[in-house]
Enzyme design. Structure first.
Site, mmCIF file in Angstrom:
data_model
loop_
_atom_site.group_PDB
_atom_site.id
_atom_site.type_symbol
_atom_site.label_atom_id
_atom_site.label_comp_id
_atom_site.label_asym_id
_atom_site.label_seq_id
_atom_site.Cartn_x
_atom_site.Cartn_y
_atom_site.Cartn_z
ATOM 1 N N TYR A 5 -23.148 -14.715 16.370
ATOM 2 C CA TYR A 5 -22.864 -15.526 15.298
ATOM 3 C C TYR A 5 -23.041 -16.997 16.057
ATOM 4 O O TYR A 5 -22.455 -17.398 16.796
ATOM 5 C CB TYR A 5 -21.231 -15.605 14.979
ATOM 6 C CG TYR A 5 -20.812 -16.482 14.085
ATOM 7 C CD1 TYR A 5 -21.737 -17.264 13.124
ATOM 8 C CD2 TYR A 5 -19.498 -16.367 13.722
ATOM 9 C CE1 TYR A 5 -21.265 -18.066 12.311
ATOM 10 C CE2 TYR A 5 -18.919 -17.222 12.744
ATOM 11 C CZ TYR A 5 -19.741 -18.221 12.038
ATOM 12 O OH TYR A 5 -19.223 -18.848 11.111
ATOM 13 N N LYS B 219 -25.795 -14.328 12.634
ATOM 14 C CA LYS B 219 -25.580 -15.270 11.334
ATOM 15 C C LYS B 219 -25.696 -16.473 11.788
ATOM 16 O O LYS B 219 -25.150 -17.132 12.785
ATOM 17 C CB LYS B 219 -23.765 -14.797 11.167
ATOM 18 C CG LYS B 219 -23.317 -15.610 10.077
ATOM 19 C CD LYS B 219 -22.029 -15.632 9.880
ATOM 20 C CE LYS B 219 -21.193 -16.484 8.938
ATOM 21 N NZ LYS B 219 -19.813 -16.734 8.943
#
Length: 280
Positions: free
Chosen positions: A126, A154
């Site tokens: 992320y 992400k």
């Protein structure tokens, strides 16, 4: 399972008495899948995991895993120790770039190499530099992608810049790039992102699913029109700290019992919730 398409980072609903409302969470998870989401995220930052007890986290994960199993949907899980990830419903762990310490790109790569080696499931990084303080270039993300066991990112870089274009122009093979900036998801998809992890899609799940499908099918006219409509919705939903406005809208629609959040968050103001409802 494939990590692509629309993932919903589930909020954590709270009952009027303050505890986690697991029935509301389960209903919400089924609803977003019914409306076109491809997968779920449990205990991501949208779910306020820092304010949950360990027992509450386990209960939330149990609900999400049960829905994922029943619906045969991929499940990403954040804020969870490796020993809790060894269950068949979990597709991958969502692990944020280390925050605050700013270890440099070499340190980030070493960090994810250790995480992937210790994890019983694949890892999705992320990357969110405006929260972590650590920026990663396209070159650094390619190094992360080359780590065995790291299967995606992400990507929430705060917009579209030269590194975004570099990464998406030549994406690493077998590495899922999921947009994590709701406001910019349409341009990220236009550049080649494989999907998105979008808190805004709690509110307009079918529309965000259609947006992703349209860009992937090369239907630029449909995708542009949807993107132009959904970006202002995302802006309205992020007018106050996430997930406060999202919760306000879901409560106003009767989908969750309260709009409550836990400190350090405060509930969204009535003006912000009304503005988002008008965009929804």
């Amino acid at each position: 399972m494939t990590i692509e398409g629309l993932f919903i980072p589930l909020i954590t609903p709270f009952a009027t008495t303050g505890e986690v409302d697991l029935a509301a969470l389960e209903a919400l998870a089924h609803t977003v899948l019914d409306d076109g989401a491809d997968g779920l995220v449990a205990l991501g930052t949208t779910g306020e995991p820092g304010s949950l007890t360990e027992d509450e986290k386990r209960a939330v994960l149990d609900v999400a895993a049960r829905v994922a199993r029943e619906r045969r949907a991929p499940l990403l899980v954040g804020a969870t120790p490796p020993e809790a990830l060894a269950r068949p419903e979990i597709t991958a762990a969502l692990a944020v770039v280390p925050s605050f310490v700013r270890p440099g790109e070499d340190g980030v790569v070493a960090h994810f190499a250790r995480l992937a080696a210790d994890s019983p499931v694949p890892v999705v990084a992320y990357d969110i530099p405006y929260r972590t303080g650590q920026y990663l270039t396209a070159g650094a993300l390619r190094r992360v992608a080359a780590i065995p066991g790291v299967v995606g990112v992400k990507y929430a870089g705060g917009g579209v810049n030269a590194d975004t274009i570099d990464l998406l122009a030549d994406p690493p093979a077998g590495f899922a790039i999921l947009g994590g900036d709701d406001l910019f998801i349409s341009p990220l998809l236009a550049l080649g992102a494989h999907g998105g992890v979008l808190s805004s899609a709690h509110v307009a799940t079918a529309d965000f699913a259609e947006l992703i499908a349209a860009w992937r099918a090369g239907d630029a006219a449909t995708a542009r029109a949807l993107g132009h409509r959904l970006s202002p919705l995302s802006a309205a939903l992020f007018a106050e700290p996430n997930p406060t406005v999202v919760k306000g809208v879901l409560h106003a629609r009767g989908q969750i019992p309260t709009a409550d959040v836990r400190l350090p968050l405060l509930a969204a103001g009535e003006t912000s919730v009304k503005a988002a409802l008008q965009r929804a």
